[in-house]
Design a protein around this motif. Structure first.
Motif, PDB file in Angstrom:
ATOM      1  N   LEU A 285       0.194  14.945 -27.810  1.00  0.00           N
ATOM      2  CA  LEU A 285       0.488  15.424 -26.464  1.00  0.00           C
ATOM      3  C   LEU A 285      -0.379  14.709 -25.436  1.00  0.00           C
ATOM      4  CD1 LEU A 285       0.706  19.195 -27.392  1.00  0.00           C
ATOM      5  CD2 LEU A 285       2.610  17.681 -26.837  1.00  0.00           C
ATOM      6  N   ARG A 286      -1.642  14.558 -25.755  1.00  0.00           N
ATOM      7  CA  ARG A 286      -2.570  13.873 -24.858  1.00  0.00           C
ATOM      8  C   ARG A 286      -3.663  13.182 -25.650  1.00  0.00           C
ATOM      9  NH1 ARG A 286       0.696  14.448 -21.555  1.00  0.00           N
ATOM     10  NH2 ARG A 286       0.528  15.241 -19.431  1.00  0.00           N
ATOM     11  N   VAL A 287      -4.069  12.015 -25.145  1.00  0.00           N
ATOM     12  CA  VAL A 287      -5.360  11.441 -25.530  1.00  0.00           C
ATOM     13  C   VAL A 287      -6.136  11.312 -24.226  1.00  0.00           C
ATOM     14  CG1 VAL A 287      -4.527  10.215 -27.572  1.00  0.00           C
ATOM     15  CG2 VAL A 287      -4.501   9.082 -25.359  1.00  0.00           C
TER      16      VAL A 287
ATOM     17  N   GLY B  54      -5.009   7.481 -13.700  1.00  0.00           N
ATOM     18  CA  GLY B  54      -5.636   8.709 -14.207  1.00  0.00           C
ATOM     19  C   GLY B  54      -5.732   9.762 -13.130  1.00  0.00           C
ATOM     20  N   HIS B  55      -4.991  10.859 -13.323  1.00  0.00           N
ATOM     21  CA  HIS B  55      -5.040  11.944 -12.331  1.00  0.00           C
ATOM     22  C   HIS B  55      -5.346  13.290 -12.976  1.00  0.00           C
ATOM     23  CE1 HIS B  55      -0.888  11.363 -13.743  1.00  0.00           C
ATOM     24  NE2 HIS B  55      -0.904  12.682 -13.844  1.00  0.00           N
ATOM     25  N   GLU B  56      -5.329  13.348 -14.313  1.00  0.00           N
ATOM     26  CA  GLU B  56      -5.675  14.608 -14.998  1.00  0.00           C
ATOM     27  C   GLU B  56      -7.166  14.514 -15.321  1.00  0.00           C
ATOM     28  OE1 GLU B  56      -3.018  15.056 -18.331  1.00  0.00           O
ATOM     29  OE2 GLU B  56      -1.264  15.087 -17.038  1.00  0.00           O
ATOM     30  N   ILE B  57      -7.969  15.161 -14.484  1.00  0.00           N
ATOM     31  CA  ILE B  57      -9.410  14.880 -14.508  1.00  0.00           C
ATOM     32  C   ILE B  57     -10.229  16.167 -14.468  1.00  0.00           C
ATOM     33  CG2 ILE B  57     -11.248  13.488 -13.449  1.00  0.00           C
ATOM     34  CD1 ILE B  57      -9.021  12.114 -11.744  1.00  0.00           C
TER      35      ILE B  57
ATOM     36  N   ASN C 114      -4.240  20.333 -13.932  1.00  0.00           N
ATOM     37  CA  ASN C 114      -3.800  19.888 -12.604  1.00  0.00           C
ATOM     38  C   ASN C 114      -2.551  19.014 -12.638  1.00  0.00           C
ATOM     39  OD1 ASN C 114      -4.650  17.388 -13.468  1.00  0.00           O
ATOM     40  ND2 ASN C 114      -5.679  16.883 -11.563  1.00  0.00           N
ATOM     41  N   CYS C 115      -1.899  18.908 -13.803  1.00  0.00           N
ATOM     42  CA  CYS C 115      -0.645  18.134 -13.811  1.00  0.00           C
ATOM     43  C   CYS C 115       0.437  18.965 -14.493  1.00  0.00           C
ATOM     44  CB  CYS C 115      -0.852  16.784 -14.483  1.00  0.00           C
ATOM     45  SG  CYS C 115       0.601  15.743 -14.385  1.00  0.00           S
ATOM     46  N   SER C 116       0.558  18.846 -15.814  1.00  0.00           N
ATOM     47  CA  SER C 116       1.651  19.539 -16.514  1.00  0.00           C
ATOM     48  C   SER C 116       1.640  21.041 -16.243  1.00  0.00           C
ATOM     49  CB  SER C 116       1.524  19.338 -18.023  1.00  0.00           C
ATOM     50  OG  SER C 116       1.395  17.988 -18.320  1.00  0.00           O
TER      51      SER C 116
ATOM     52  N   ILE D 138      -4.689  10.814 -20.380  1.00  0.00           N
ATOM     53  CA  ILE D 138      -3.642   9.843 -20.045  1.00  0.00           C
ATOM     54  C   ILE D 138      -2.321  10.601 -20.028  1.00  0.00           C
ATOM     55  CG2 ILE D 138      -2.508   7.696 -20.680  1.00  0.00           C
ATOM     56  CD1 ILE D 138      -5.031   6.940 -22.245  1.00  0.00           C
ATOM     57  N   CYS D 139      -1.711  10.651 -18.857  1.00  0.00           N
ATOM     58  CA  CYS D 139      -0.457  11.377 -18.664  1.00  0.00           C
ATOM     59  C   CYS D 139       0.713  10.451 -19.004  1.00  0.00           C
ATOM     60  CB  CYS D 139      -0.385  11.817 -17.207  1.00  0.00           C
ATOM     61  SG  CYS D 139       1.111  12.698 -16.767  1.00  0.00           S
ATOM     62  N   GLY D 140       1.846  11.044 -19.330  1.00  0.00           N
ATOM     63  CA  GLY D 140       3.042  10.251 -19.577  1.00  0.00           C
ATOM     64  C   GLY D 140       3.370   9.352 -18.389  1.00  0.00           C
ATOM     65  N   SER D 141       3.071   9.818 -17.183  1.00  0.00           N
ATOM     66  CA  SER D 141       3.398   9.006 -16.004  1.00  0.00           C
ATOM     67  C   SER D 141       2.470   7.792 -15.896  1.00  0.00           C
ATOM     68  CB  SER D 141       3.361   9.859 -14.733  1.00  0.00           C
ATOM     69  OG  SER D 141       2.046  10.227 -14.428  1.00  0.00           O
ATOM     70  N   ASP D 142       1.211   7.930 -16.378  1.00  0.00           N
ATOM     71  CA  ASP D 142       0.328   6.750 -16.430  1.00  0.00           C
ATOM     72  C   ASP D 142       0.948   5.702 -17.357  1.00  0.00           C
ATOM     73  OD1 ASP D 142      -1.811   7.769 -14.801  1.00  0.00           O
ATOM     74  OD2 ASP D 142      -2.451   9.006 -16.489  1.00  0.00           O
TER      75      ASP D 142
HETATM   76 ZN   LIG Z   1       0.038  13.915 -15.194  1.00  0.00          ZN
END
Ligand SMILES: [Zn+2]
Ligand SMILES: [Zn+2]
Length: 366
Positions: A360-362, A64-67, A164-166, A43-47
């Motif tokens: 940072l991420r879950v 969801g785009h970080e996959i 693929n994101c940060s 789950i990205c901050g942008s989500d």
């Molecule tokens: Zn992201």
């Protein structure tokens, strides 16, 4: 391998900001497509911005785009990944957030992330024409024009998932800022984006890497990502700039500054903290009404370069994956994903993310 007729997905509806686990129909795979079974989606901050109504996605969608996924089926004509590595069912892959045409005005000018027919994973509205394309689901269709890469066995899902994101975005930032050995880099923001900026700057052998973030808990983590100096207090602008300058050679100012926090007011400090001829990359203000007052006199007379950055190109993802494979062992990337939840527990995942700024991420595992 026979594929199911339906799959589970979390659908976000912006009208009431609801997240509902639903069964959605699958459609046959078309030529040039790849069907992926999602292994892990962070789950990205942008989500979170979208879920909390700070950003309008324009209609219901699967976020969801970080996959990281594994190939479930290959469409006609697909035999290899973007590096020409043979691709087979069961292979683990990740892919660039945006799929582009490769032929339009922007694609032919090196900015495919602004393709006129852009398709963005985790951002496409759900309708009868669009295949499942978000990470918060069991399956995801990769459309033609996607940039996907087979992952080496030694790279765990929990690290590859944010490549693929940060990480790719900050790879693009380091590329645009041209961070060179021996240089000083100021990173504004110690979220995952900022931590990636530090690690990549350290990897490029920057000499001094200074991070500023008012949140102590976040700043504490920075030392594990290559920071040489951290400032974890909310100082008034002038005092902050004075303290920052002390951290650079002869108090000359930074060679490079990277804004990775999405707080418009920090841009003034970034400009003040740069040396004459310094380079500034702005990457965080990806929301409307992000305005700030700029000192144009300083900007002009210090001969500064200001560069905006939004997303990245497939080459940046390639570089980011190479970086993760080649030796980031000295950075704490293994601790980025704090906890993994099943799809149906997305509320608990969001609660954990929002309760502790050091998370940072879950991630969700369908
Ligand atoms: Zn992201
Ligand atoms: Zn294009």
């Amino acid at each position: 391998m026979s594929l199911p007729a339906r799959c589970q997905a979390i659908v976000f509806d912006p009208t009431d900001r609801s997240l509902r686990l639903r069964e959605l129909p699958m459609r046959p795979l078309r030529p040039g497509e790849v069907l992926v079974r999602v292994r892990l989606s962070a789950i990205c901050g942008s989500d979170l911005h979208t879920i909390r109504g700070r950003r309008d996605p324009g209609g219901p969608l699967v976020l969801g785009h970080e996959i990281v996924g594994e190939v479930a089926a290959l469409g006609e004509g697909v035999e290899a990944d973007c590096l020409g590595e043979p691709l087979a069912v069961g292979d683990r892959i990740t892919w660039a957030i945006a799929a582009s045409c490769g032929r339009c005005f922007f694609c032919t000018r090196g900015i495919p992330q602004k393709c006129v027919t852009l398709f963005k994973y985790g951002h496409q509205k759900l309708d009868s024409l669009t295949p499942l394309s978000g990470g918060f689901a069991e399956y995801c269709y990769l459309v033609p024009g996607s940039a996907y890469y087979r992952l080496p066995d030694e790279l765990p899902d929990a690290i590859a998932v944010f490549a693929n994101c940060s990480l790719s975005t900050m790879q693009a930032a380091a590329r645009l800022a041209d961070v060179r050995p021996g240089e000083s880099v100021l990173v504004q923001g110690a979220g995952l984006v900022g931590l990636c900026a530090m690690a990549l700057s350290a990897h490029r052998r920057a000499r001094s890497i200074v991070v500023v973030d008012p949140c102590e808990a976040r700043v504490r983590q920075a030392a594990h990502f290559g920071a040489s100096h951290t400032i974890g207090v909310d100082l008034p602008g002038d005092e902050l700039v004075a303290e920052l300058s002390e951290a650079t050679e002869c108090g000359r100012g930074f060679d490079v500054a990277i804004e990775a926090c999405g707080v418009p007011s920090v841009v003034r400090d970034g400009i003040a903290a740069l040396r004459i001829g310094g380079r500034y990359v702005l990457a965080g203000c990806v929301f409307p009404d992000a305005t700030a007052q700029l000192d144009l006199h300083t900007l002009t007379t210090k001969l500064l370069t200001l560069q905006g950055l939004h997303n990245y190109t497939p080459l940046d993802l390639q570089e980011a994956l190479r970086f993760l494979t080649d030796g980031p062992q000295r950075f704490a990337f293994g601790s980025v994903v704090r906890e993994v939840f099943p799809l149906e527990e997305i509320d608990a995942a969001l609660a954990l993310m929002e309760s502790d700024p050091s998370v940072l991420r879950v991630a969700l595992r369908p």
